[in-house]
Design a protein around this motif. Structure first.
Motif, mmCIF file in Angstrom:
data_model
loop_
_atom_site.group_PDB
_atom_site.id
_atom_site.type_symbol
_atom_site.label_atom_id
_atom_site.label_comp_id
_atom_site.label_asym_id
_atom_site.label_seq_id
_atom_site.Cartn_x
_atom_site.Cartn_y
_atom_site.Cartn_z
ATOM 1 N N ASP A 51 45.605 39.560 31.926
ATOM 2 C CA ASP A 51 45.074 40.189 33.191
ATOM 3 C C ASP A 51 44.148 39.434 34.028
ATOM 4 O O ASP A 51 43.362 38.524 33.445
ATOM 5 C CB ASP A 51 44.385 41.516 32.776
ATOM 6 N N ASP A 54 39.176 41.654 38.266
ATOM 7 C CA ASP A 54 39.164 41.978 39.847
ATOM 8 C C ASP A 54 38.216 40.906 40.734
ATOM 9 O O ASP A 54 38.602 40.699 41.634
ATOM 10 C CB ASP A 54 38.578 43.348 39.915
ATOM 11 N N ALA A 57 40.382 38.053 41.379
ATOM 12 C CA ALA A 57 41.418 38.325 42.399
ATOM 13 C C ALA A 57 40.632 38.571 43.716
ATOM 14 O O ALA A 57 41.255 38.154 44.652
ATOM 15 C CB ALA A 57 42.148 39.664 41.891
ATOM 16 N N THR A 63 46.550 39.289 42.389
ATOM 17 C CA THR A 63 46.509 40.071 41.322
ATOM 18 C C THR A 63 47.438 40.081 40.304
ATOM 19 O O THR A 63 48.085 39.441 40.171
ATOM 20 C CB THR A 63 46.619 41.717 41.927
ATOM 21 N N THR A 64 46.865 40.844 39.138
ATOM 22 C CA THR A 64 47.808 40.776 38.114
ATOM 23 C C THR A 64 49.299 41.195 38.057
ATOM 24 O O THR A 64 50.223 40.315 37.808
ATOM 25 C CB THR A 64 47.104 41.858 36.787
#
Length: 242
Positions: A51, A54, A57, A63-64
């Motif tokens: 992952d 956040d 990102a 994002t993932t």
């Protein structure tokens, strides 16, 4: 021709975090520019296999879900990035990387993680690196303010469009390196082999100075032990697959 007037290769990664031993590559860029030739850029989006936090990102915008949907397998990306850099090195072109020890170490660890031959195992001592961060700290050590790429772009009047995207950062690093080479004869006039060797020493001195600052600063004493002095790559602690 002095190095800053010839061909340069910008290299930049965006990642899941800042731990070179544990974090993963998300995007990569290898861009050749300068030398009175057209700019040639290659970019990659990887599925890092973990992952994307956040916080990461928010910095680079991937994002993932996006990485899993649009990204290519991490091993494939790492192999292709190393192949691109290998060709650059064999062509005698310097690799320009802002805070090179992070990006080159991250690439090395990802290669070992995925069973890909690391760059330095392929090119050996042919690798020549230009690190704007090391050059800037050497030429203007007492300047107040930050030393991140956007700080250097402001200092050297370099446009930075799309900061924290790998391609924008790679091009900007080359432009900063060009500005420093143009403005500082000691750097711009040095042969690549000589400048690479000097940066090894400058980076060590800069790291030792930072560690000493941490050691004498209340609340930061424990940080001193984590400062690494190696440049442009932190050797793998076991030398093998992670």
């Amino acid at each position: 021709m002095t190095w800053h007037l010839g061909r340069m290769c910008g290299f930049d990664l965006e990642t899941t975090g800042v731990d070179t031993e544990q974090d993963r590559i998300v995007t990569a860029c290898v861009v050749q520019c300068g030398g009175s030739q057209p700019t040639a850029s290659a970019t990659w989006l990887a599925d890092p296999g973990i992952d994307i936090p956040d916080g990461a990102a928010a910095v680079h915008g991937i994002t993932t879900d996006q990485a899993r949907t649009d990204g290519r397998p991490a091993a494939e990306v790492v192999e292709q990035v190393i192949a691109a850099l290998t060709q650059v090195v064999r062509d005698g072109i310097p690799v320009v990387a802002m805070n090179a020890a992070f990006d080159l170490t991250m690439l090395d660890r990802e290669a070992r993680r995925h069973g890909v031959q690391p760059l330095t195992d392929i090119v050996g001592d042919q690798l020549r690196v230009i690190d704007p961060r090391v050059l800037d700290k050497h030429t203007d050590p007492y300047r107040r303010g930050g030393r991140k790429l956007d700080d250097l772009c402001r200092t050297y009047r370099v446009p930075l469009d799309g900061a924290h995207s790998a391609d924008a950062d790679a091009i900007a690093a080359c432009r900063v390196a060009w500005r420093i080479g143009q403005g500082v004869p000691e750097i711009g006039g040095a042969a690549l082999d000589v400048l690479h060797g000097r940066q090894i020493e400058w980076a060590r001195e800069q790291a030792e100075s930072l560690a000493a600052y941490f050691a004498r600063t209340p609340g930061k004493e424990s940080w001193a032990a984590g400062v690494r002095t190696e440049w442009p790559l932190i050797p793998h602690p076991r030398g093998g697959v992670q």
